[in-house]
Design an enzyme around this catalytic site. Structure first.
Site, PDB file in Angstrom:
ATOM      1  N   SER A 148       0.361  -1.246  -0.196  1.00 55.52           N
ATOM      2  CA  SER A 148      -0.256  -0.216  -0.063  1.00 55.52           C
ATOM      3  C   SER A 148       1.003   1.270   0.155  1.00 55.52           C
ATOM      4  O   SER A 148       1.452   1.789  -0.546  1.00 55.52           O
ATOM      5  CB  SER A 148      -1.011  -0.333   1.207  1.00 55.52           C
ATOM      6  OG  SER A 148      -2.178   1.059   1.612  1.00 55.52           O
ATOM      7  N   ASP A 223      -9.718  -5.811  -3.585  1.00 49.65           N
ATOM      8  CA  ASP A 223      -9.284  -4.970  -2.363  1.00 49.65           C
ATOM      9  C   ASP A 223     -10.493  -3.608  -2.185  1.00 49.65           C
ATOM     10  O   ASP A 223     -10.597  -2.637  -3.338  1.00 49.65           O
ATOM     11  CB  ASP A 223      -7.576  -4.279  -2.899  1.00 49.65           C
ATOM     12  CG  ASP A 223      -7.399  -3.490  -2.121  1.00 49.65           C
ATOM     13  OD1 ASP A 223      -7.573  -2.191  -1.239  1.00 49.65           O
ATOM     14  OD2 ASP A 223      -5.917  -3.494  -2.198  1.00 49.65           O
ATOM     15  N   HIS A 256      -7.118  -6.233   0.556  1.00 48.59           N
ATOM     16  CA  HIS A 256      -6.039  -5.389   1.122  1.00 48.59           C
ATOM     17  C   HIS A 256      -5.139  -5.824   2.405  1.00 48.59           C
ATOM     18  O   HIS A 256      -4.060  -4.837   2.751  1.00 48.59           O
ATOM     19  CB  HIS A 256      -6.348  -3.895   1.620  1.00 48.59           C
ATOM     20  CG  HIS A 256      -6.158  -2.828   1.274  1.00 48.59           C
ATOM     21  ND1 HIS A 256      -4.916  -2.407  -0.181  1.00 48.59           N
ATOM     22  CD2 HIS A 256      -4.712  -2.062   1.857  1.00 48.59           C
ATOM     23  CE1 HIS A 256      -4.245  -1.673   0.431  1.00 48.59           C
ATOM     24  NE2 HIS A 256      -4.092  -1.518   1.185  1.00 48.59           N
TER      25      HIS A 256
END
Length: 277
Positions: A148, A223, A256
């Site tokens: 991320s 995600d 995620h």
């Protein structure tokens, strides 16, 4: 140097360690974690860096991913910095996507952030010097990966230092921070309103440069931040136009979380070891 060992755990025959020290770059106390493999055969040991995402510390990867088994299997050391400067005197924001826990791995130029938010220099210079003293039989070879915001950091740091880092990989990275809400908010705060200066910290711009290391990226289709924050279109377009070696994999059904990371982490380790050795 004020380096102090505060935790050490045996894991898969290696050692998972946690240190604290005063950072001159960040002007505050910092912690980081490092895994040292057993190295029973006394070989040269390369180093992989892991950069974590928004709201994380060095504990997230060390405690959730199970990477130690892979680091021992492949006999690599793994360095895990924190995601930002910390402390009561360090500037912060009420929102979770700015300030402490959200350093974006850059060097801030704007007040009140400029005094402490120099994560790029901290990692590339200060923490690198420390790492070289902690890894026994260090080979001098390095690669970098992250998740991320940390995926953004890994790409930016890796591409800014192409002769140093042999490979780059990322899970669910922020690929075009100049064009998405997370990046726009952070860059405007840390770097100011002149967007010309933002490009220095944008992977989609840096991928245009020559001699970019090989890159592996994985993105889950479930995600919750894709595609609003993690759109790949501009990055892949620029990579293709500049003949860069980028393997972008969209993985069906994954989100995620660290469940995604743990599932595919061995693919990333194997990718890095291929270029480290």
């Amino acid at each position: 140097m004020s380096l102090k060992l505060i935790e050490k755990h045996r894991s898969f025959d290696g050692e998972q360690c946690k240190y604290t020290h005063y950072s001159e770059s960040l002007q505050c106390e910092m912690t980081f974690s490092i895994y040292l493999p057993s190295n029973k055969e006394m070989k040269k040991i390369p180093l992989i860096w892991w950069l974590s995402g928004l709201t994380c510390t060095d504990d997230n990867f060390s405690q959730k991913s199970g990477f130690q088994r892979l680091a021992e299997k492949y006999q690599v050391a793994v360095m895990i910095p924190d995601t930002s400067p910390r402390g009561e005197e360090v500037a912060d924001d009420e929102a979770w996507d700015l300030g402490q826990g959200a350093g974006f791995y850059l060097n801030a130029t704007q007040d009140p952030w400029a005094k402490h938010y120099n994560m790029y220099t901290y990692i590339v210079d200060e923490l690198t010097a420390i790492a070289s003293t902690l890894v026994p039989n260090f080979s001098g070879e390095e690669s970098i990966m992250g998740h991320s915001m940390g995926g953004h950091g890994a790409l930016v740091i890796g591409m800014k230092n192409p002769t140093r880092f042999k490979a780059i990989s990322a899970f669910s990275p922020i690929l075009s921070p100049c064009q998405v809400p997370w990046g726009i908010k952070a860059f405007a705060s840390y770097l100011g309103e002149n967007q010309t200066f933002w490009k220095e910290w944008d992977a989609s711009e840096l991928v245009k440069e020559p001699s970019v290391p090989p890159i592996l990226i994985m993105q889950g289709t479930k995600d919750e931040f894709y595609q609003k924050q993690l759109d790949e279109t501009y990055f892949l377009k620029n990579a293709e136009e500049n003949n860069q070696v980028v393997n972008y994999k969209k993985i069906e059904g994954y989100d995620h979380s660290y469940f995604f990371i743990a599932t595919f982490l061995e693919d990333h380790f194997a990718f890095h070891v291929k270029y480290l050795r």
